[in-house]
Design an enzyme around this catalytic site. Structure first.
Site, PDB file in Angstrom:
ATOM      1  N   HIS B  62       1.048  -1.425   0.279  1.00 16.24           N
ATOM      2  CA  HIS B  62      -0.129  -0.473  -0.165  1.00 16.24           C
ATOM      3  C   HIS B  62       0.849   1.803   0.045  1.00 16.24           C
ATOM      4  O   HIS B  62       1.298   1.607   0.714  1.00 16.24           O
ATOM      5  CB  HIS B  62      -1.251  -0.182   1.325  1.00 16.24           C
ATOM      6  CG  HIS B  62      -1.923   1.068   1.347  1.00 16.24           C
ATOM      7  ND1 HIS B  62      -3.089   0.828   1.943  1.00 16.24           N
ATOM      8  CD2 HIS B  62      -2.157   1.940   1.271  1.00 16.24           C
ATOM      9  CE1 HIS B  62      -4.430   1.352   1.681  1.00 16.24           C
ATOM     10  NE2 HIS B  62      -3.479   2.908   0.862  1.00 16.24           N
ATOM     11  N   ASN B  96      -5.040   5.929  -6.952  1.00 14.46           N
ATOM     12  CA  ASN B  96      -5.655   7.797  -7.531  1.00 14.46           C
ATOM     13  C   ASN B  96      -4.968   8.794  -7.316  1.00 14.46           C
ATOM     14  O   ASN B  96      -3.722   9.283  -6.995  1.00 14.46           O
ATOM     15  CB  ASN B  96      -6.069   7.670  -5.381  1.00 14.46           C
ATOM     16  CG  ASN B  96      -5.184   7.879  -4.415  1.00 14.46           C
ATOM     17  OD1 ASN B  96      -3.184   7.001  -4.467  1.00 14.46           O
ATOM     18  ND2 ASN B  96      -5.203   8.264  -3.929  1.00 14.46           N
ATOM     19  N   HIS B 233      -5.903  -0.463   5.993  1.00  8.98           N
ATOM     20  CA  HIS B 233      -5.242  -0.023   6.893  1.00  8.98           C
ATOM     21  C   HIS B 233      -6.389  -0.270   8.141  1.00  8.98           C
ATOM     22  O   HIS B 233      -7.075   1.174   8.487  1.00  8.98           O
ATOM     23  CB  HIS B 233      -4.948   1.310   6.618  1.00  8.98           C
ATOM     24  CG  HIS B 233      -5.974   2.035   5.019  1.00  8.98           C
ATOM     25  ND1 HIS B 233      -7.543   1.434   5.474  1.00  8.98           N
ATOM     26  CD2 HIS B 233      -6.272   2.571   4.333  1.00  8.98           C
ATOM     27  CE1 HIS B 233      -8.287   3.218   5.111  1.00  8.98           C
ATOM     28  NE2 HIS B 233      -6.754   3.330   4.012  1.00  8.98           N
ATOM     29  N   ASN B 279      -6.359   8.780   7.849  1.00  3.83           N
ATOM     30  CA  ASN B 279      -6.893   8.761   7.991  1.00  3.83           C
ATOM     31  C   ASN B 279      -7.091   7.182   7.341  1.00  3.83           C
ATOM     32  O   ASN B 279      -6.408   6.654   6.050  1.00  3.83           O
ATOM     33  CB  ASN B 279      -7.556   9.788   5.930  1.00  3.83           C
ATOM     34  CG  ASN B 279      -9.034   8.748   6.420  1.00  3.83           C
ATOM     35  OD1 ASN B 279      -9.825   8.332   7.526  1.00  3.83           O
ATOM     36  ND2 ASN B 279      -9.832   8.676   5.045  1.00  3.83           N
ATOM     37  N   ASP B 306       1.055   2.689   3.588  1.00  2.00           N
ATOM     38  CA  ASP B 306       0.076   3.716   3.436  1.00  2.00           C
ATOM     39  C   ASP B 306       0.658   4.748   3.022  1.00  2.00           C
ATOM     40  O   ASP B 306       0.595   5.705   2.874  1.00  2.00           O
ATOM     41  CB  ASP B 306      -1.158   3.759   4.260  1.00  2.00           C
ATOM     42  CG  ASP B 306      -2.075   5.261   3.564  1.00  2.00           C
ATOM     43  OD1 ASP B 306      -2.259   5.150   2.341  1.00  2.00           O
ATOM     44  OD2 ASP B 306      -3.581   5.051   4.653  1.00  2.00           O
ATOM     45  N   HIS B 310       2.664  13.805   0.577  1.00  2.00           N
ATOM     46  CA  HIS B 310       2.053  15.530   0.821  1.00  2.00           C
ATOM     47  C   HIS B 310       3.703  15.992   0.510  1.00  2.00           C
ATOM     48  O   HIS B 310       3.914  16.683   1.216  1.00  2.00           O
ATOM     49  CB  HIS B 310       1.192  15.432   1.317  1.00  2.00           C
ATOM     50  CG  HIS B 310      -0.010  14.757   2.028  1.00  2.00           C
ATOM     51  ND1 HIS B 310      -0.743  14.915   0.415  1.00  2.00           N
ATOM     52  CD2 HIS B 310      -0.354  14.157   2.058  1.00  2.00           C
ATOM     53  CE1 HIS B 310      -2.056  13.920   0.348  1.00  2.00           C
ATOM     54  NE2 HIS B 310      -1.691  13.682   2.040  1.00  2.00           N
ATOM     55  N   PHE B 324      -4.887  14.697   5.154  1.00  2.00           N
ATOM     56  CA  PHE B 324      -4.568  13.798   5.435  1.00  2.00           C
ATOM     57  C   PHE B 324      -3.360  12.817   4.804  1.00  2.00           C
ATOM     58  O   PHE B 324      -3.367  12.939   3.175  1.00  2.00           O
ATOM     59  CB  PHE B 324      -5.613  12.576   5.129  1.00  2.00           C
ATOM     60  CG  PHE B 324      -7.092  13.270   5.825  1.00  2.00           C
ATOM     61  CD1 PHE B 324      -7.622  12.735   7.169  1.00  2.00           C
ATOM     62  CD2 PHE B 324      -8.004  14.218   5.295  1.00  2.00           C
ATOM     63  CE1 PHE B 324      -8.304  13.505   8.111  1.00  2.00           C
ATOM     64  CE2 PHE B 324      -9.114  14.990   6.266  1.00  2.00           C
ATOM     65  CZ  PHE B 324      -9.480  14.004   7.454  1.00  2.00           C
ATOM     66  N   GLY B 325      -3.210  12.316   5.841  1.00  2.00           N
ATOM     67  CA  GLY B 325      -1.845  11.509   5.196  1.00  2.00           C
ATOM     68  C   GLY B 325      -0.488  11.565   5.958  1.00  2.00           C
ATOM     69  O   GLY B 325       0.144  12.694   6.539  1.00  2.00           O
TER      70      GLY B 325
END
Lengths: 320, 433
Positions: B62, B96, B233, B279, B306, B310, B324-325
């Site tokens: 992920h 994404n 997650h 998230n 995950d 950013h 988020f991240g």
């Protein structure tokens, strides 16, 4: 003016962001300093030179008339130069980041930044990124420390003490920064705190803060010394958290008949602006038990004390 | 071209090996595992691995590599570098992107870019639905042909139950898992985990139930369809209980947990450091304890990062506005080593499973070739120095995303060598070109 040899707690404090991490000593110092400040407000010439040459800027990212004006007058009574950044006319509308806006203001040289923001933690973020001293005038659903300080000042003025009083806070606890700051401040003085409101507006985990939750208004106010009534926001009804303002007032509006449940000479606080006939009846709002008007004056006094202390002032300097 | 890894503790869960052994790599493949005498005639470079853990190459199921479309956050090159430095030899990248990996052309582009970069194996994950809009299924056959090993709309939930049902049914044709980001969007509009700390910090909460409702729904749909469901997650006690029950009843379901959900609680949000905003949100102690227990017991199948890099501007702002991240691929192994393995909460052999055969078992198509030191398998190897202490310095990340709540933390136990296809791609935290 005497110069105290004793240093104040504020020597080590750059910002005031919330009551969560303020000591009892600091709170007492602010409240004690606010006493002589209140005298100044009552004078014919409401001006002392204490903060002459100091700059205070207020930035309100959320509408507020009384808090902003209260800070502004507090600064002016102490001879500081105050200025307001009105958000509607500011570069925020042009997409400027908060960091850049604050840096721009900092470069204009003010000593203290008073800030209100619709987002929790925004003043904390700003405080980390500026050399100005930051006072939180309300952030999101987090804290409104000066409101709680003025509430505590008002309680002490009328009751003679804060310690171990029973206090009920009524209304939208979930979204209320006034409730949070009051809970943090009052708990430090051993108060028994109860909250009442619709279950949809009660946040989780209050028991861990030592706060008792009552869904029912009557249960909350039984035997209390202080009832702090919160303003209910219309938008909460629109987001489905309670069915209607009518039902809310039916269940939670504080009325004269409720006062017999509370302790003798219980007092009523409201941070304003009031929704008469929604969370508070006019009989209560205009009655002897309500300190609502006095709270406004006390707000200026407490903010004078805070500005003064944050600029390095010592309590015994202002008596003269 | 031969490489001999001498004297390390070899942990290869796929072959039930846990012993001090040598590993010989030849022509990019595992040639032998055992006691191997090194002599001149071998013409092999020997690496002293005494005191180190030698494992099959770690797999991250992920990761968000952001390319195409968001190269300012990360690209396939920077993400590959970060993965190599972080001890990963194979990473699966989420779709994404912009355009979304919802067709063979974009999946092919990702694979080609990854091959050009040539550091780690990059296996794309295709979208469940076209443009990840949650309405129409993407062309799953084309995605699989182009090399996708799974499908996912990760980043957002598939809200429509009928669409999720059809995805799980249709995926059976290809034998690939559906990776589900479980979130009831009508309940999850908040900034942090809902509980005591959301009250204290004055931030809008996201209840655990927002995750649990969707996990439960997807488990029910997996039962209906016979499709292979993998929960991304996983972060709550209730979700774990649901998965436990489903597994006990024989359902083919797997789940992953992230290092940050295992290491941190919602208390970390108190500073309003936007790097703690993720998230699903960092959960309360109770959930973290359940997660750690499920990791050790085998209920959780794998650790996945995950990795969500950013741009700093989307984190350098008000908490409520921040993205988020967490950029996690370079700290994942060290976080698990430091917070779980060293304190004795997780056996190191179990950790290796969670990074190797665990994730390999989810993407079964590649099971035989990744996550193992079986002779003849591609020589993907991760070497860990369990005693190495290093302070997390995001500025030194290969990832463009510096957003980590672990910044400035001193962690013990780091990957010290990453070998992909027999070539050393990273050593001592530095990528070898």
């Amino acid at each position: 003016m005497g110069i105290s040899a004793q240093s104040t707690q504020f020597d080590k404090r750059k910002d005031l962001l919330g009551l969560k991490d303020v000591s009892n000593e600091e709170i007492e110092l602010i409240l004690n300093t606010a006493l002589p400040m209140k005298d100044i407000i009552r004078r014919e010439i409401k001006k002392v030179p204490t903060l002459r040459g100091k700059g205070i800027i207020t930035v309100f990212y959320e509408n507020s008339t009384r808090t902003r004006t209260s800070f502004e007058l507090a600064g002016k009574y102490l001879s500081a130069d105050t200025s307001n950044l009105a958000v509607s006319t500011s570069s925020v509308q042009k997409g400027e980041t908060l960091r850049d806006t604050i840096k721009t203001l900092e470069m204009m040289g003010p000593d203290i930044l008073v800030m209100r923001h619709s987002m929790t933690g925004a003043p904390h973020y700003v405080a980390r990124n500026t050399s100005m001293r930051v006072i939180n005038a309300g952030d999101g659903t987090n804290e409104h420390p000066t409101q709680a300080l003025l509430d505590m000042f008002s309680i002490r003025e009328r009751k003679g003490r804060i310690d171990n009083l029973k206090v009920a806070i009524v209304g939208d606890i979930l979204h209320s920064r006034v409730a949070r700051s009051n809970i943090y401040g009052l708990a430090k003085f051993g108060c028994e705190i109860r909250v009442a409101g619709p279950p949809t507006l009660i946040p989780p985990g209050l028991d861990r803060l030592g706060v008792k939750t009552c869904f029912n208004l009557e249960d909350a106010i039984r035997g209390v010394d202080v009832i702090n009534v919160l303003r209910i926001q219309r938008e909460r009804q629109q987001t489905g958290l309670f069915p209607s303002l009518e039902e809310y007032s039916e269940l939670y509006m504080l009325r004269p008949e409720h006062m017999s449940l509370a302790a003798d000479d219980a007092i009523v606080l409201h941070p304003g602006p009031m929704n008469r006939g929604v969370e508070i009846s006019s009989d209560i709002a205009d009655g002897d038990t309500a300190l609502i008007n006095e709270q406004v004056t006390n707000g200026v006094a407490v903010r004078m004390a805070l500005l003064f202390l944050m600029m390095g002032g010592r309590k015994d300097e202002i008596a003269a | 071209m031969r490489l001999l890894l001498k004297g390390g503790r070899v942990i290869d869960p796929a072959n039930n090996i846990d012993a001090i052994l040598d590993v010989l790599i030849e022509d990019g493949k595992i040639a032998a595992v055992g006691g191997i005498r090194h002599n001149e005639d071998m013409r092999a470079d020997a690496v002293d691995c005494r005191g180190k853990i030698v494992c099959p190459g770690f797999i991250d199921l992920h990761a968000h590599l952001r390319e195409p479309g968001y190269e300012y956050k990360e690209d396939i090159s920077s993400g590959s570098h970060a993965a190599a430095a972080g001890g990963f030899t194979t990473i699966c990248c989420m779709p994404n992107t912009d355009p979304v990996i919802d067709n063979g052309a974009v999946a092919g582009f990702v694979r080609r870019r990854a091959q050009e970069v040539g550091l780690v194996n990059v296996l794309p994950i295709g979208a469940i639905t076209k443009k990840q809009a949650g309405e129409e299924l993407a062309e799953m056959g084309e995605l699989v042909s182009a090399g996708c090993v799974a499908v996912s709309d990760d980043g957002k939930p598939v809200l429509r139950s009928d669409v999720m049902r059809h995805a799980l049914e249709y995926s059976r044709l290809f034998g690939i898992p559906v990776l589900s980001h479980c979130e009831d969007a009508s309940l999850s509009a908040g900034q942090m985990h809902e509980g005591y700390y959301s009250t204290v910090f004055g931030l809008k909460g996201i209840p655990a139930e927002a995750e649990e409702i969707m996990v439960t729904r997807d488990l029910i749909l997996a039962r209906l369809t016979g499709g292979r469901l993998h929960i991304c997650h996983i972060s709550t006690k209730g979700a774990l209980e649901a998965v436990k029950q489903a597994k006990a009843s024989g359902l083919r379901v797997t789940c992953e947990a992230t290092p940050h959900h295992l290491a941190l609680t919602d208390e970390a949000v108190g500073s309003y450091d936007t790097d703690t905003k993720v998230n699903p949100p960092l959960r309360s102690e109770e959930h973290v304890a359940a997660l750690r227990e499920a990791l050790a017991s085998g209920l959780i199948d794998c650790i996945a990062t995950d990795h969500a890099p950013h741009h700093f501007e989307s984190k350098d702002c008000e908490y409520g506005l921040a993205s988020f991240g967490i950029s996690g691929i370079e700290t994942a192994v060290a976080v698990i080593m430091d917070t779980l393995v060293h304190p004795g909460l997780l056996d190191i052999a179990r950790m290796v499973e969670l990074f190797t055969i665990g994730p390999a078992g989810v993407i079964t198509a590649n099971r035989a070739t990744v996550g193992t030191l079986t002779c003849g398998a591609p020589a993907d190897v991760t070497v860990i120095d369990p005693d190495l202490v290093r302070t997390v310095d995001p500025r030194a990340f290969y990832s463009r995303g510096k957003n980590t709540p672990f910044k400035c933390m001193e962690l013990k136990g780091w990957p010290c060598m990453t070998i992909v296809g027999g070539r050393i791609v990273a050593q001592d935290g530095l990528v070898v070109r």
